[in-house]
Design a protein around this motif. Structure first.
Motif, PDB file in Angstrom:
ATOM      1  N   LEU A 157      19.085  54.457 -65.368  1.00 32.82           N
ATOM      2  CA  LEU A 157      19.863  53.316 -64.898  1.00 32.82           C
ATOM      3  C   LEU A 157      20.097  52.302 -66.008  1.00 32.82           C
ATOM      4  CD1 LEU A 157      21.298  51.913 -62.590  1.00 32.82           C
ATOM      5  CD2 LEU A 157      19.092  50.971 -61.859  1.00 32.82           C
ATOM      6  N   SER A 158      19.106  52.087 -66.870  1.00 39.86           N
ATOM      7  CA  SER A 158      19.318  51.158 -67.976  1.00 39.86           C
ATOM      8  C   SER A 158      20.339  51.719 -68.964  1.00 39.86           C
ATOM      9  CB  SER A 158      18.000  50.844 -68.681  1.00 39.86           C
ATOM     10  OG  SER A 158      17.481  51.970 -69.355  1.00 39.86           O
ATOM     11  N   ALA A 159      20.364  53.032 -69.151  1.00 43.28           N
ATOM     12  CA  ALA A 159      21.381  53.649 -70.001  1.00 43.28           C
ATOM     13  C   ALA A 159      22.772  53.412 -69.424  1.00 43.28           C
ATOM     14  CB  ALA A 159      21.111  55.143 -70.148  1.00 43.28           C
ATOM     15  N   LEU A 160      22.874  53.558 -68.122  1.00 41.63           N
ATOM     16  CA  LEU A 160      24.133  53.301 -67.433  1.00 41.63           C
ATOM     17  C   LEU A 160      24.559  51.847 -67.634  1.00 41.63           C
ATOM     18  CD1 LEU A 160      24.735  54.563 -63.818  1.00 41.63           C
ATOM     19  CD2 LEU A 160      25.335  52.235 -64.428  1.00 41.63           C
ATOM     20  N   GLY A 161      23.592  50.934 -67.547  1.00 44.38           N
ATOM     21  CA  GLY A 161      23.896  49.526 -67.738  1.00 44.38           C
ATOM     22  C   GLY A 161      24.394  49.213 -69.132  1.00 44.38           C
ATOM     23  N   VAL A 162      23.833  49.871 -70.152  1.00 46.41           N
ATOM     24  CA  VAL A 162      24.295  49.658 -71.524  1.00 46.41           C
ATOM     25  C   VAL A 162      25.767  50.022 -71.657  1.00 46.41           C
ATOM     26  CG1 VAL A 162      24.086  50.492 -73.903  1.00 46.41           C
ATOM     27  CG2 VAL A 162      22.039  49.895 -72.607  1.00 46.41           C
ATOM     28  N   VAL A 163      26.176  51.126 -71.056  1.00 42.30           N
ATOM     29  CA  VAL A 163      27.583  51.535 -71.123  1.00 42.30           C
ATOM     30  C   VAL A 163      28.469  50.487 -70.469  1.00 42.30           C
ATOM     31  CG1 VAL A 163      29.264  53.284 -70.437  1.00 42.30           C
ATOM     32  CG2 VAL A 163      26.990  53.985 -71.217  1.00 42.30           C
ATOM     33  N   ASN A 164      28.094  50.030 -69.271  1.00 45.39           N
ATOM     34  CA  ASN A 164      28.879  49.007 -68.588  1.00 45.39           C
ATOM     35  C   ASN A 164      28.996  47.736 -69.422  1.00 45.39           C
ATOM     36  OD1 ASN A 164      29.544  50.348 -66.148  1.00 45.39           O
ATOM     37  ND2 ASN A 164      27.532  49.933 -65.310  1.00 45.39           N
ATOM     38  N   MET A 165      27.878  47.288 -69.984  1.00 43.56           N
ATOM     39  CA  MET A 165      27.875  46.032 -70.722  1.00 43.56           C
ATOM     40  C   MET A 165      28.603  46.140 -72.052  1.00 43.56           C
ATOM     41  SD  MET A 165      24.084  44.543 -69.900  1.00 43.56           S
ATOM     42  CE  MET A 165      24.415  42.994 -70.745  1.00 43.56           C
ATOM     43  N   THR A 166      28.668  47.338 -72.618  1.00 43.24           N
ATOM     44  CA  THR A 166      29.397  47.541 -73.871  1.00 43.24           C
ATOM     45  C   THR A 166      30.894  47.501 -73.649  1.00 43.24           C
ATOM     46  OG1 THR A 166      27.623  48.891 -74.806  1.00 43.24           O
ATOM     47  CG2 THR A 166      29.809  49.164 -75.767  1.00 43.24           C
ATOM     48  N   HIS A 196      26.747  43.643 -57.581  1.00 40.21           N
ATOM     49  CA  HIS A 196      25.969  42.433 -57.817  1.00 40.21           C
ATOM     50  C   HIS A 196      26.159  41.900 -59.243  1.00 40.21           C
ATOM     51  CE1 HIS A 196      24.044  42.656 -53.885  1.00 40.21           C
ATOM     52  NE2 HIS A 196      24.004  43.966 -54.077  1.00 40.21           N
ATOM     53  N   GLU A 197      25.482  42.476 -60.232  1.00 44.06           N
ATOM     54  CA  GLU A 197      25.549  41.941 -61.582  1.00 44.06           C
ATOM     55  C   GLU A 197      26.968  41.941 -62.141  1.00 44.06           C
ATOM     56  OE1 GLU A 197      21.606  41.860 -60.690  1.00 44.06           O
ATOM     57  OE2 GLU A 197      22.935  43.606 -60.476  1.00 44.06           O
ATOM     58  N   LEU A 198      27.672  43.076 -62.062  1.00 42.18           N
ATOM     59  CA  LEU A 198      29.020  43.115 -62.637  1.00 42.18           C
ATOM     60  C   LEU A 198      29.942  42.133 -61.924  1.00 42.18           C
ATOM     61  CD1 LEU A 198      29.634  46.911 -63.367  1.00 42.18           C
ATOM     62  CD2 LEU A 198      28.577  45.162 -64.806  1.00 42.18           C
ATOM     63  N   ALA A 199      29.840  42.065 -60.606  1.00 44.68           N
ATOM     64  CA  ALA A 199      30.676  41.123 -59.856  1.00 44.68           C
ATOM     65  C   ALA A 199      30.383  39.681 -60.258  1.00 44.68           C
ATOM     66  CB  ALA A 199      30.453  41.308 -58.360  1.00 44.68           C
ATOM     67  N   ALA A 200      29.109  39.363 -60.482  1.00 43.59           N
ATOM     68  CA  ALA A 200      28.735  38.009 -60.876  1.00 43.59           C
ATOM     69  C   ALA A 200      29.286  37.650 -62.252  1.00 43.59           C
ATOM     70  CB  ALA A 200      27.216  37.859 -60.868  1.00 43.59           C
ATOM     71  N   TRP A 201      29.547  38.649 -63.077  1.00 43.46           N
ATOM     72  CA  TRP A 201      30.106  38.419 -64.410  1.00 43.46           C
ATOM     73  C   TRP A 201      31.643  38.477 -64.411  1.00 43.46           C
ATOM     74  CZ3 TRP A 201      26.254  42.576 -66.488  1.00 43.46           C
ATOM     75  CH2 TRP A 201      24.966  42.031 -66.479  1.00 43.46           C
ATOM     76  N   LEU A 256      32.769  46.653 -70.665  1.00 42.08           N
ATOM     77  CA  LEU A 256      33.419  45.756 -69.706  1.00 42.08           C
ATOM     78  C   LEU A 256      33.258  44.286 -70.066  1.00 42.08           C
ATOM     79  CD1 LEU A 256      32.213  47.627 -66.506  1.00 42.08           C
ATOM     80  CD2 LEU A 256      34.535  47.671 -67.463  1.00 42.08           C
ATOM     81  N   ARG A 257      34.322  43.520 -69.780  1.00 45.23           N
ATOM     82  CA  ARG A 257      34.318  42.075 -69.945  1.00 45.23           C
ATOM     83  C   ARG A 257      34.907  41.431 -68.686  1.00 45.23           C
ATOM     84  NH1 ARG A 257      31.486  43.693 -73.170  1.00 45.23           N
ATOM     85  NH2 ARG A 257      31.395  43.347 -75.431  1.00 45.23           N
ATOM     86  N   SER A 258      34.682  40.147 -68.545  1.00 36.57           N
ATOM     87  CA  SER A 258      35.207  39.429 -67.383  1.00 36.57           C
ATOM     88  C   SER A 258      36.707  39.669 -67.243  1.00 36.57           C
ATOM     89  CB  SER A 258      34.921  37.938 -67.538  1.00 36.57           C
ATOM     90  OG  SER A 258      35.396  37.224 -66.422  1.00 36.57           O
ATOM     91  N   GLY A 259      37.146  39.997 -66.033  1.00 36.20           N
ATOM     92  CA  GLY A 259      38.543  40.315 -65.769  1.00 36.20           C
ATOM     93  C   GLY A 259      38.838  41.798 -65.762  1.00 36.20           C
ATOM     94  N   ASP A 260      37.913  42.611 -66.270  1.00 39.61           N
ATOM     95  CA  ASP A 260      38.087  44.068 -66.271  1.00 39.61           C
ATOM     96  C   ASP A 260      37.710  44.650 -64.918  1.00 39.61           C
ATOM     97  OD1 ASP A 260      38.830  43.932 -68.919  1.00 39.61           O
ATOM     98  OD2 ASP A 260      36.879  44.595 -69.697  1.00 39.61           O
ATOM     99  N   THR A 261      38.074  45.912 -64.744  1.00 42.86           N
ATOM    100  CA  THR A 261      37.723  46.664 -63.539  1.00 42.86           C
ATOM    101  C   THR A 261      37.087  47.986 -63.941  1.00 42.86           C
ATOM    102  OG1 THR A 261      39.510  45.692 -62.220  1.00 42.86           O
ATOM    103  CG2 THR A 261      38.623  47.784 -61.448  1.00 42.86           C
ATOM    104  N   VAL A 262      36.067  48.385 -63.207  1.00 36.55           N
ATOM    105  CA  VAL A 262      35.437  49.684 -63.396  1.00 36.55           C
ATOM    106  C   VAL A 262      35.667  50.508 -62.137  1.00 36.55           C
ATOM    107  CG1 VAL A 262      33.193  48.787 -62.586  1.00 36.55           C
ATOM    108  CG2 VAL A 262      33.284  50.901 -63.915  1.00 36.55           C
ATOM    109  N   LEU A 263      35.930  51.797 -62.309  1.00 37.03           N
ATOM    110  CA  LEU A 263      36.125  52.707 -61.184  1.00 37.03           C
ATOM    111  C   LEU A 263      34.902  53.610 -61.044  1.00 37.03           C
ATOM    112  CD1 LEU A 263      39.846  53.866 -61.505  1.00 37.03           C
ATOM    113  CD2 LEU A 263      38.910  51.825 -60.405  1.00 37.03           C
TER     114      LEU A 263
END
Length: 398
Positions: free
Chosen positions: A89-98, A122-127, A100-107
């Motif tokens: 899960l932390s590996a997955l989070g690194v990919v998301n944080m690398t 939660h976290e991505l929505a808050a950002w 994605l930026r505010s205003g982006d969308t992930v599918l």
């Protein structure tokens, strides 16, 4: 007090001049533990950089032990670069944080690993990062969900718990045609680098929960991030570095010790799961459906057959809708060899019940309670006998 010219014992113990001779080699990789890494001089301190893995700078940035595991995992994944993370899960989070930026969308596919959905909610929505779901078994829903704001698309094969196998080449092609700006990420935990190589279909980055098959013991947590592109690697590695992610040397040692047997364990658990799935198909009407990519009636079987060489050790039983959740729970409680617990890939078989309708937001046609079975390394006949006894008890209940 030390004699003149002689260091105190405490100093001698720490700064002892002895160095063991070079040239030692054995089947086991040495375990190097470090936070501080010594440099021979100031020039070396200033010139060493960790990104190329040509030298050592600080424990978080790698030791001979972690570099060795990353190199072997790169071979397993068919990648050029690999980084270790504390969990899948932390590996997955690194990919998301690398990416994605505010205003982006992930599918995300609707049948994705559920903690990935929770991270997006939660976290991505808050950002300020939006997410949308698509049905991986209906490629046109992916096309419809793509837009200029989509910067990351996650793929997973097979789907979490219900094990539908999508048409991966088609999904990748749709993203490339419709949203070329998007990075394509893939969860390769189920394939373990053995069933197929996702990079062959054009994905950009994979994550792998080494907690599962590479570890094989059910006793540690670790993840990995892999890619082939140098520029993407540098972006991922810098995010990884800024987050301060590290893994324990003894956990790395455990994965290194387990890797040589990975193909043997994976093949044994695959073979056992297929035998159990074929047997379970005969348990109608109690078992409504057996979900396993190698079974002809399982969703997406033809897609699995077109690209895969193996099928891991997971299968899911969908029970008749007339059987209550309480009765299915009692069935799981009554099993003797299947323990109740999360994760999979270890030596002990596991069983977990799910309410199928709660798993999906997009309708997938599941009616009854389902039970995911994670097949370990016990004798297959013993596991079948355990399941048979449990189903017989279930049939006798009023």
């Amino acid at each position: 007090m030390s004699e003149k010219g002689k260091k105190a014992t405490s100093t001698e113990l720490i700064h002892h001049p002895y160095h063991p001779p070079a040239g030692f080699e054995s089947p086991v990789v040495g375990v190097h533990k470090a936070s501080t890494v010594f440099f021979p001089n100031v020039a070396a301190l200033r010139s060493h950089h960790w990104l190329s893995k040509s030298g050592y700078t600080y424990g978080l940035h790698g030791t001979p032990t972690t570099f060795t595991l990353e190199a072997r995992l790169a071979t397993l994944e068919g990648a050029r670069h690999v980084m270790l993370a504390p969990s899948g899960l932390s590996a997955l989070g690194v990919v998301n944080m690398t990416v994605l930026r505010s205003g982006d969308t992930v599918l995300l596919p609707d049948n994705v690993y559920n903690p990935s959905k929770e991270l997006a909610r939660h976290e991505l929505a808050a950002w300020g990062i939006a997410h949308r779901l698509y049905d991986a078994m209906q490629p046109e829903t992916l096309r419809a969900a793509l837009s200029p704001e989509v910067k990351l698309v996650w793929l997973e094969a097979p789907g979490s718990v219900t094990l539908e196998f999508p048409d991966l080449p088609t999904l990748v092609r749709i993203v490339r045609e419709t949203a070329p700006q998007a990075t394509i990420a893939f969860d390769s935990t189920w394939s373990a680098g053995l069933a197929f190589c996702a990079f062959d279909f054009g994905v950009d980055v994979t994550i792998h929960a080494l907690t599962k098959y590479p570890s094989g013991g059910g006793d540690m947590l670790m993840g990995s991030i892999a890619c082939r592109d140098d520029a993407l690697y540098e972006r991922l590695a810098m995010t990884h570095s800024r987050l301060g992610l590290g893994v324990g040397a003894n956990d790395v040692e455990a994965v290194l010790r387990a890797l040589p047997t990975l193909p043997l364990r994976y093949a044994a658990q695959d073979a056992s799961a297929r035998r159990i799935a074929e047997w379970a198909l005969t348990q109608s009407p109690t078992v409504r459906r057996v979900l396993h990519p190698a079974m002809p009636d399982s969703p997406g079987h033809s897609h699995w057959a077109a690209i895969a060489r193996a099928a891991a050790g997971l299968l899911t039983l969908e029970f008749d809708p007339a059987i209550s959740a309480e009765r299915v729970d009692a069935f799981v409680d009554g099993l003797g060899l299947f323990r109740i617990g999360w994760s999979w890939g270890g030596p002990v078989s596991l069983a977990v019940p799910y309410q199928s309708k709660r798993l999906r937001q997009l309708g997938a046609g599941y009616e009854g309670v389902i039970v995911r079975l994670c097949i370990g390394l016990e004798a297959t006949d013993d596991l079948i006998a355990d399941l048979h006894a449990g189903l017989e008890r279930l049939r006798r209940e009023v």
